[in-house]
Design an enzyme around this catalytic site. Structure first.
Site, PDB file in Angstrom:
ATOM      1  N   CYS A 199      -7.150   0.122  -6.232  1.00  4.97           N
ATOM      2  CA  CYS A 199      -5.679   0.201  -6.598  1.00  4.97           C
ATOM      3  C   CYS A 199      -5.264  -1.552  -6.352  1.00  4.97           C
ATOM      4  O   CYS A 199      -5.609  -2.146  -7.215  1.00  4.97           O
ATOM      5  CB  CYS A 199      -5.102   0.978  -5.490  1.00  4.97           C
ATOM      6  SG  CYS A 199      -3.481   1.484  -6.200  1.00  4.97           S
ATOM      7  N   ARG A 255       0.656  -3.590 -13.118  1.00  3.00           N
ATOM      8  CA  ARG A 255       0.886  -3.114 -11.771  1.00  3.00           C
ATOM      9  C   ARG A 255       2.081  -1.868 -12.004  1.00  3.00           C
ATOM     10  O   ARG A 255       2.987  -1.750 -12.940  1.00  3.00           O
ATOM     11  CB  ARG A 255       1.307  -3.967 -11.024  1.00  3.00           C
ATOM     12  CG  ARG A 255       0.506  -5.177 -10.707  1.00  3.00           C
ATOM     13  CD  ARG A 255       1.128  -6.184  -9.980  1.00  3.00           C
ATOM     14  NE  ARG A 255       1.498  -5.752  -8.597  1.00  3.00           N
ATOM     15  CZ  ARG A 255       2.753  -6.174  -8.116  1.00  3.00           C
ATOM     16  NH1 ARG A 255       3.241  -7.254  -8.176  1.00  3.00           N
ATOM     17  NH2 ARG A 255       2.799  -5.574  -6.705  1.00  3.00           N
ATOM     18  N   HIS A 279      -7.377   5.998  -4.946  1.00  8.01           N
ATOM     19  CA  HIS A 279      -8.042   5.850  -3.740  1.00  8.01           C
ATOM     20  C   HIS A 279      -8.954   6.764  -3.553  1.00  8.01           C
ATOM     21  O   HIS A 279      -8.602   7.705  -2.712  1.00  8.01           O
ATOM     22  CB  HIS A 279      -6.704   6.009  -2.804  1.00  8.01           C
ATOM     23  CG  HIS A 279      -5.713   4.843  -2.731  1.00  8.01           C
ATOM     24  ND1 HIS A 279      -5.784   3.838  -1.859  1.00  8.01           N
ATOM     25  CD2 HIS A 279      -4.901   4.672  -3.758  1.00  8.01           C
ATOM     26  CE1 HIS A 279      -4.696   3.021  -2.135  1.00  8.01           C
ATOM     27  NE2 HIS A 279      -4.191   3.538  -3.402  1.00  8.01           N
ATOM     28  N   GLY A 305      -3.139  -1.358  -1.223  1.00 16.98           N
ATOM     29  CA  GLY A 305      -2.054  -1.845  -0.129  1.00 16.98           C
ATOM     30  C   GLY A 305      -0.943  -2.476  -1.153  1.00 16.98           C
ATOM     31  O   GLY A 305      -0.656  -1.810  -2.160  1.00 16.98           O
ATOM     32  N   GLU A 306      -0.650  -3.802  -0.798  1.00 21.10           N
ATOM     33  CA  GLU A 306       0.138  -4.573  -1.771  1.00 21.10           C
ATOM     34  C   GLU A 306      -0.410  -5.567  -2.405  1.00 21.10           C
ATOM     35  O   GLU A 306      -0.514  -6.691  -1.104  1.00 21.10           O
ATOM     36  CB  GLU A 306       1.447  -4.561  -1.051  1.00 21.10           C
ATOM     37  CG  GLU A 306       2.594  -4.962  -1.784  1.00 21.10           C
ATOM     38  CD  GLU A 306       2.908  -3.860  -2.903  1.00 21.10           C
ATOM     39  OE1 GLU A 306       2.952  -2.521  -2.738  1.00 21.10           O
ATOM     40  OE2 GLU A 306       3.080  -4.313  -4.111  1.00 21.10           O
ATOM     41  N   SER A 307      -0.686  -5.980  -3.513  1.00 20.82           N
ATOM     42  CA  SER A 307      -1.605  -7.333  -3.834  1.00 20.82           C
ATOM     43  C   SER A 307      -0.876  -8.404  -3.611  1.00 20.82           C
ATOM     44  O   SER A 307      -1.288  -9.470  -3.330  1.00 20.82           O
ATOM     45  CB  SER A 307      -1.853  -6.901  -5.322  1.00 20.82           C
ATOM     46  OG  SER A 307      -0.833  -6.693  -6.017  1.00 20.82           O
ATOM     47  N   GLU A 341     -11.151   6.674  -1.043  1.00 20.07           N
ATOM     48  CA  GLU A 341     -11.183   6.657   0.599  1.00 20.07           C
ATOM     49  C   GLU A 341     -10.499   7.743   1.054  1.00 20.07           C
ATOM     50  O   GLU A 341     -10.711   8.197   2.277  1.00 20.07           O
ATOM     51  CB  GLU A 341     -10.966   5.263   0.967  1.00 20.07           C
ATOM     52  CG  GLU A 341      -9.416   4.835   1.179  1.00 20.07           C
ATOM     53  CD  GLU A 341      -8.968   4.375  -0.194  1.00 20.07           C
ATOM     54  OE1 GLU A 341      -9.444   4.428  -1.063  1.00 20.07           O
ATOM     55  OE2 GLU A 341      -7.750   4.085  -0.113  1.00 20.07           O
ATOM     56  N   ILE A 392      -1.495   6.240  -5.929  1.00 20.05           N
ATOM     57  CA  ILE A 392      -0.219   5.659  -5.251  1.00 20.05           C
ATOM     58  C   ILE A 392       0.079   4.370  -5.643  1.00 20.05           C
ATOM     59  O   ILE A 392      -0.441   3.468  -5.609  1.00 20.05           O
ATOM     60  CB  ILE A 392      -0.697   5.438  -3.462  1.00 20.05           C
ATOM     61  CG1 ILE A 392      -1.407   6.644  -2.871  1.00 20.05           C
ATOM     62  CG2 ILE A 392       0.448   5.187  -2.869  1.00 20.05           C
ATOM     63  CD1 ILE A 392      -2.026   6.506  -1.517  1.00 20.05           C
ATOM     64  N   ARG A 393       1.179   4.728  -6.395  1.00 20.49           N
ATOM     65  CA  ARG A 393       1.930   3.352  -7.120  1.00 20.49           C
ATOM     66  C   ARG A 393       0.923   2.840  -7.848  1.00 20.49           C
ATOM     67  O   ARG A 393       0.610   1.556  -7.602  1.00 20.49           O
ATOM     68  CB  ARG A 393       2.725   2.516  -6.038  1.00 20.49           C
ATOM     69  CG  ARG A 393       3.930   3.338  -5.573  1.00 20.49           C
ATOM     70  CD  ARG A 393       4.617   2.098  -4.556  1.00 20.49           C
ATOM     71  NE  ARG A 393       5.213   1.205  -5.693  1.00 20.49           N
ATOM     72  CZ  ARG A 393       5.406   0.149  -5.347  1.00 20.49           C
ATOM     73  NH1 ARG A 393       4.996  -0.627  -4.170  1.00 20.49           N
ATOM     74  NH2 ARG A 393       6.099  -0.998  -6.309  1.00 20.49           N
TER      75      ARG A 393
HETATM   76  N1  GLN Z   1       1.794  -1.337  -6.461  1.00 22.45           N
HETATM   77  C1  GLN Z   1       0.446  -1.894  -5.563  1.00 22.45           C
HETATM   78  C2  GLN Z   1       0.202  -3.321  -6.003  1.00 22.45           C
HETATM   79  O1  GLN Z   1       0.810  -3.742  -7.000  1.00 22.45           O
HETATM   80  C3  GLN Z   1      -0.940  -1.163  -5.575  1.00 22.45           C
HETATM   81  C4  GLN Z   1      -0.700   0.222  -4.838  1.00 22.45           C
HETATM   82  C5  GLN Z   1      -1.977   0.641  -3.869  1.00 22.45           C
HETATM   83  O2  GLN Z   1      -2.858  -0.071  -3.737  1.00 22.45           O
HETATM   84  N2  GLN Z   1      -1.698   1.824  -3.645  1.00 22.45           N
HETATM   85  O3  GLN Z   1      -0.254  -4.238  -5.241  1.00 22.45           O
END
Ligand code: GLN
Length: 197
Positions: free
Chosen positions: A83, A110, A174, A52-54, A176, A138-139
């Site tokens: 992630c 990151r 990921h 997600g987004e930390s 999952e 993903i990112r």
């Molecule tokens: N870029 C996100 C972060 O820095 C991590 C991306 C992800 O969990 N797919 O939190």
């Protein structure tokens, strides 16, 4: 021989793709439990911190001492970070630096592979039994350094992408989102070993 019941594994459900993790845990023989407050950590055999987004997760965790409860959990019980979850587990976060649970002996950078459009699906060798593993990035962050207690289970371009340190498992991709359940099965086995001890 005594029968061990299916482990109850929490999935931090404040943001990100927790539902896909719950499904993967089910497939891997565990009972998934969505966790939205610190009290729900009680009695769990393990926990997944999803992608997600930390930064967003950290903001939420600042409420009601959730961060401290999670830190205590990650230092004592099986915890799997994917992630953003791997970023939260690390001892040191860079690019930019940010607060973390300080459990996994690793340095994590990151957004190390560029922007969203650079997200990719690769198939790479792994030391988990079976074929090479599909990995959805993903990112994704990059693990640039690991301590001597950290076992590397898979790499991308020579750098670790799936690592284990005792009760901790971390993936920069990921698992999952793939059909292959080997990574979740590996974590479920980790929780069962801990349960038996
Ligand atoms: N870029 C996100 C972060 O820095 C991590 C991306 C992800 O969990 N797919 O939190």
């Amino acid at each position: 021989m005594s029968q061990v019941s299916a482990p109850r594994i929490g999935v931090l459900a404040i943001q990100g793709d927790y539902a896909a993790h719950a499904e993967a845990l089910n497939d891997a023989g565990a009972v998934p439990v969505e966790v939205r407050n610190p009290e729900q950590l009680d009695g769990l055999d393990g926990l997944i911190i999803p992608g997600g987004e930390s930064t967003t997760m950290l903001k939420f965790l600042e409420r009601r001492n959730f961060f401290d409860s999670l830190k205590e959990f990650a230092h004592t019980r099986p915890t799997f970070g994917t992630c953003a979850g791997a970023i939260l587990l690390a001892k040191e976060v860079r690019h930019p630096a940010q607060k973390s649970l300080g459990a996994l002996d690793a340095v994590v950078e990151r957004n190390a592979y560029g922007r969203q459009i650079d997200s990719s699906i690769l198939v790479e060798p792994t030391s988990l039994p079976g074929d090479p593993l599909e990995m959805v990035f993903i990112r994704a962050p990059r693990i640039t350094k690991v301590g001597s207690d950290v076992e590397v289970l898979a790499r991308r371009d020579g750098l670790p992408v799936l690592v284990r340190q005792g009760n901790l498992l971390a993936a920069t991709f990921h698992p999952e989102l793939s059909q292959d359940r080997r990574v979740h099965r590996h974590f479920v086995e980790m929780t069962m070993q801990k349960k038996q001890n």
